[in-house]
Design a protein around this motif. Structure first.
Motif, PDB file in Angstrom:
ATOM      1  N   VAL A 102      24.775  -6.529 -66.679  1.00  0.00           N
ATOM      2  CA  VAL A 102      26.106  -6.446 -66.069  1.00  0.00           C
ATOM      3  C   VAL A 102      26.230  -7.607 -65.081  1.00  0.00           C
ATOM      4  CG1 VAL A 102      27.648  -5.069 -64.609  1.00  0.00           C
ATOM      5  CG2 VAL A 102      26.115  -3.925 -66.249  1.00  0.00           C
ATOM      6  N   LEU A 103      27.269  -8.406 -65.258  1.00  0.00           N
ATOM      7  CA  LEU A 103      27.513  -9.529 -64.341  1.00  0.00           C
ATOM      8  C   LEU A 103      28.571  -9.144 -63.321  1.00  0.00           C
ATOM      9  CD1 LEU A 103      26.237 -11.299 -66.688  1.00  0.00           C
ATOM     10  CD2 LEU A 103      27.800 -13.063 -65.898  1.00  0.00           C
ATOM     11  N   MET A 104      28.320  -9.489 -62.088  1.00  0.00           N
ATOM     12  CA  MET A 104      29.321  -9.255 -61.040  1.00  0.00           C
ATOM     13  C   MET A 104      29.455 -10.519 -60.213  1.00  0.00           C
ATOM     14  SD  MET A 104      28.471  -5.536 -59.506  1.00  0.00           S
ATOM     15  CE  MET A 104      28.440  -4.067 -60.523  1.00  0.00           C
ATOM     16  N   LEU A 105      30.659 -10.696 -59.681  1.00  0.00           N
ATOM     17  CA  LEU A 105      30.922 -11.856 -58.838  1.00  0.00           C
ATOM     18  C   LEU A 105      31.697 -11.388 -57.613  1.00  0.00           C
ATOM     19  CD1 LEU A 105      30.183 -14.772 -59.452  1.00  0.00           C
ATOM     20  CD2 LEU A 105      32.516 -15.120 -60.296  1.00  0.00           C
ATOM     21  N   ALA A 106      31.217 -11.772 -56.438  1.00  0.00           N
ATOM     22  CA  ALA A 106      31.900 -11.382 -55.192  1.00  0.00           C
ATOM     23  C   ALA A 106      32.401 -12.624 -54.473  1.00  0.00           C
ATOM     24  CB  ALA A 106      30.944 -10.590 -54.299  1.00  0.00           C
ATOM     25  N   PRO A 107      33.594 -13.102 -54.852  1.00  0.00           N
ATOM     26  CA  PRO A 107      34.200 -14.240 -54.149  1.00  0.00           C
ATOM     27  C   PRO A 107      34.820 -13.754 -52.831  1.00  0.00           C
ATOM     28  CG  PRO A 107      35.427 -13.700 -56.176  1.00  0.00           C
ATOM     29  CD  PRO A 107      34.463 -12.583 -55.927  1.00  0.00           C
TER      30      PRO A 107
END
Ligand code: PGA
Length: 249
Positions: free
Chosen positions: A36-41
């Protein structure tokens, strides 16, 4: 099988144009199905990232939120606002929030409650300072962070909780915990959850490691039994290094 997760925490980096450049490059990549890929910009780029990645199996996370649902809190962002722009996950208790913005376990417990009430997933960060490790106080400290910040939640809430163990001395310093140190602490965290809840719950929760994870050390760290992925700061700012880490399982 526990979920394998790699989450990029951009911290206060990347404006809208830089975010767009990253996303264009990211969307050219092939994502492994087992991670699972997550990105927190930053908050300002959440909606853009969400819309841009909608078809691409990358979840959008926020780096923080306020514990109240609304009100006179100038400069703050609520869970409802985050969800309305596509962030269903929120990082709670990052060591920079704890140290620089004085967020203590009591406030973090409130944030946990608010996130759960709003049906958000939480990445709950814990980890000791160098002083604690030198004094061999690190297990006790991490246990207290769990007890005071998280262990009031119901059994069912664990479906929405991810833990990130981030030794503060390894964040942004280039110094990582050794794979053995990471495994030792992750095993301890899982045992502590089992003792306070159940073995079944402890076996299901994903525990990420964070602190100077790079393409050249990720595979060894992720190869440990109780390490289910990583929360990545600096190395998540370039698509190339982020993807190398994502592909390290
Ligand atoms: P780092 O940051 O990978 O730059 O050490 C990790 C984090 O703070 O989540």
């Amino acid at each position: 099988m526990r979920k394998k997760i790699v989450a990029g925490n951009w911290k206060m980096n990347n404006d809208l144009a830089e975010t767009e450049m990253f996303l264009v490059e990211l969307k050219k990549q092939v994502f492994p199905e087992n991670v699972v890929l997550m990105l927190a910009p930053p908050f300002t780029n959440l909606n853009h990232a969400f819309k841009s990645l909608r078809e691409h199996n990358v979840e959008i996370a926020a780096q923080n939120m306020h514990q109240s649902n609304d009100g006179a809190f100038t400069g703050e962002i609520s869970a409802k606002m985050l969800k309305s722009v596509g962030a269903k996950t929120v990082i709670v208790g990052h060591s920079e929030r704890r140290a620089i913005f004085n967020e203590d376990n009591a406030v973090l417990a409130e944030k946990v409650n608010t996130a759960l009430e709003n049906e958000m997933t939480i990445i709950f960060c814990i980890g000791e300072e160098l002083e604690d490790r030198k004094k061999e106080n690190h297990f006790k400290l991490v246990k207290t962070q769990l007890e005071e910040g998280l262990f009031h939640v119901s059994n069912d809430s664990w479906e929405s909780i991810i833990i990130a163990y981030e030794p503060v001395w390894a964040i942004g310093t280039g110094e990582t915990a050794s794979p053995e140190q990471a495994q030792e602490m992750h095993k301890f965290i899982r045992k502590t959850i089992a003792e306070n809840y159940s073995k079944a719950i402890a076996e299901k929760v994903s525990i990420l490691y964070g602190g100077s994870v790079k393409p050249d050390n990720a595979a060894e760290i992720f190869g440990q039994d109780d390490v289910d992925g990583g929360l990545i700061g600096g190395a998540s700012l370039q698509v190339d290094s982020f993807m190398k880490i994502v592909n390290s399982f």
